[in-house]
Design a protein around this motif. Structure first.
Motif, short mmCIF file in Angstrom:
data_model
loop_
_atom_site.label_atom_id
_atom_site.label_comp_id
_atom_site.label_asym_id
_atom_site.label_seq_id
_atom_site.Cartn_x
_atom_site.Cartn_y
_atom_site.Cartn_z
N GLU A 15 55.69 -8.19 -6.59
CA GLU A 15 55.18 -8.94 -7.74
C GLU A 15 56.26 -9.87 -8.30
O GLU A 15 55.96 -10.99 -8.71
N ARG A 16 57.50 -9.41 -8.34
CA ARG A 16 58.60 -10.28 -8.81
C ARG A 16 58.79 -11.46 -7.87
O ARG A 16 59.05 -12.58 -8.31
N LEU A 17 58.65 -11.20 -6.56
CA LEU A 17 58.76 -12.28 -5.58
C LEU A 17 57.68 -13.33 -5.81
O LEU A 17 57.95 -14.53 -5.87
N LEU A 18 56.43 -12.87 -5.97
CA LEU A 18 55.34 -13.81 -6.23
C LEU A 18 55.52 -14.49 -7.59
O LEU A 18 55.22 -15.69 -7.73
N GLY A 19 56.02 -13.76 -8.58
CA GLY A 19 56.28 -14.35 -9.88
C GLY A 19 57.31 -15.47 -9.82
O GLY A 19 57.16 -16.49 -10.50
N ALA A 20 58.32 -15.30 -9.00
CA ALA A 20 59.32 -16.35 -8.82
C ALA A 20 58.69 -17.59 -8.19
O ALA A 20 59.01 -18.72 -8.57
N GLU A 21 57.79 -17.38 -7.24
CA GLU A 21 57.08 -18.52 -6.62
C GLU A 21 56.17 -19.20 -7.64
O GLU A 21 56.12 -20.42 -7.72
N ARG A 22 55.44 -18.40 -8.44
CA ARG A 22 54.52 -18.96 -9.45
C ARG A 22 55.27 -19.78 -10.49
O ARG A 22 54.72 -20.73 -11.05
N ALA A 23 56.51 -19.41 -10.78
CA ALA A 23 57.29 -20.10 -11.80
C ALA A 23 57.75 -21.49 -11.39
O ALA A 23 58.13 -22.29 -12.23
N LYS A 24 57.68 -21.80 -10.11
CA LYS A 24 58.09 -23.11 -9.62
C LYS A 24 57.03 -24.15 -9.99
O LYS A 24 55.83 -23.90 -9.84
N ASP A 25 57.47 -25.30 -10.46
CA ASP A 25 56.54 -26.37 -10.84
C ASP A 25 55.66 -26.82 -9.68
O ASP A 25 54.53 -27.25 -9.89
N SER A 26 56.16 -26.72 -8.47
CA SER A 26 55.42 -27.22 -7.30
C SER A 26 54.35 -26.25 -6.81
O SER A 26 53.51 -26.63 -6.00
N THR A 27 54.33 -25.00 -7.30
CA THR A 27 53.39 -24.00 -6.82
C THR A 27 52.00 -24.21 -7.40
O THR A 27 51.83 -24.29 -8.62
N LEU A 28 51.01 -24.29 -6.52
CA LEU A 28 49.61 -24.36 -6.92
C LEU A 28 48.99 -22.97 -6.93
O LEU A 28 48.26 -22.61 -7.85
N SER A 29 49.26 -22.18 -5.89
CA SER A 29 48.78 -20.80 -5.83
C SER A 29 49.64 -20.02 -4.85
O SER A 29 50.29 -20.60 -3.98
N VAL A 30 49.63 -18.70 -5.01
CA VAL A 30 50.36 -17.82 -4.11
C VAL A 30 49.62 -16.49 -4.07
O VAL A 30 49.05 -16.07 -5.08
N ARG A 31 49.57 -15.88 -2.90
CA ARG A 31 48.94 -14.57 -2.81
C ARG A 31 49.61 -13.74 -1.73
O ARG A 31 50.01 -14.25 -0.68
N MET A 32 49.75 -12.45 -2.03
CA MET A 32 50.35 -11.51 -1.10
C MET A 32 49.33 -11.19 -0.01
O MET A 32 48.18 -10.90 -0.29
N LEU A 33 49.76 -11.28 1.24
CA LEU A 33 48.89 -10.92 2.36
C LEU A 33 49.17 -9.51 2.82
O LEU A 33 48.25 -8.77 3.16
N SER A 34 50.45 -9.14 2.88
CA SER A 34 50.79 -7.77 3.27
C SER A 34 52.18 -7.43 2.76
O SER A 34 53.00 -8.31 2.53
N GLN A 35 52.39 -6.14 2.60
CA GLN A 35 53.72 -5.64 2.27
C GLN A 35 53.89 -4.31 2.98
O GLN A 35 52.92 -3.60 3.20
#
Length: 176
Positions: A15-35
């Motif tokens: 979740e922190r990894l995805l949160g870091a991606e979401r915080a970028k201005d260039s990110t439109l969407s992000v979703r975890m596929l597997s962990q």
């Protein structure tokens, strides 16, 4: 942080990894596929995508391994735990499939990251679905997947193999 367990359980780290991606201005969407969680010398054991809590092997494997008290024989290195993530990122620079492996060994953070750009069909499908703003938790995210041509699929397979074989080898310290 001395260990991966101290860094957090795999779901929280993901979740922190995805949160870091979401915080970028260039990110439109992000979703975890597997962990997955992997211990050195073993294959990954997949955990449910984006599920909080639960048993997922938290705790540092091998942290209780015995060293050589007498110093006569070198202790085998403790197994190293790895968190492995695969997620899809849609940004202003295009759609990508990203693989990430993280571990902490010897109080040092190690990260392996690789990415494959999705084909144009993925971007067109996302646009048809309404474009992908937000964090990718809704039904549109489930419908939007990364279209890979044969070359990109082969590159993704190679990245997965590389990520699966990544190992941190800590050499035993020799007493002076």
């Amino acid at each position: 942080v001395a260990s991966l367990a101290a860094f957090g359980p795999p779901e929280a780290v993901g979740e922190r990894l995805l949160g870091a991606e979401r915080a970028k201005d260039s990110t439109l969407s992000v979703r975890m596929l597997s962990q997955a969680v992997r211990v050195s010398g073993s294959s990954p054991s997949a955990t449910a995508s984006r599920v909080g809590g639960g048993e997922s092997g938290e705790g540092e494997s091998g942290s209780g391994s015995s060293g050589s008290a007498s110093g006569a024989a070198a202790a085998a290195p403790a197994p190293v735990r790895y968190y492995c993530y695969e997620y899809e990122l849609d940004s202003t620079r295009g759609r990508k499939r990203i693989l990430n492996v993280v571990t902490i060994a010897g109080s040092r953070l190690y990260i392996v990251n690789g990415q494959v750009k999705c084909g144009k069909a993925s971007a067109e499908a996302a646009a048809a679905e309404g474009g992908g703003a937000g964090d990718g938790d809704g039904a549109a995210a489930a419908a939007s997947s990364c279209a890979l041509d044969d070359d990109a699929a082969a590159a993704l397979a190679a990245l997965r193999a590389s990520a699966a074989s990544f190992e941190v080898v800590l050499r035993p310290r020799v007493a002076a």
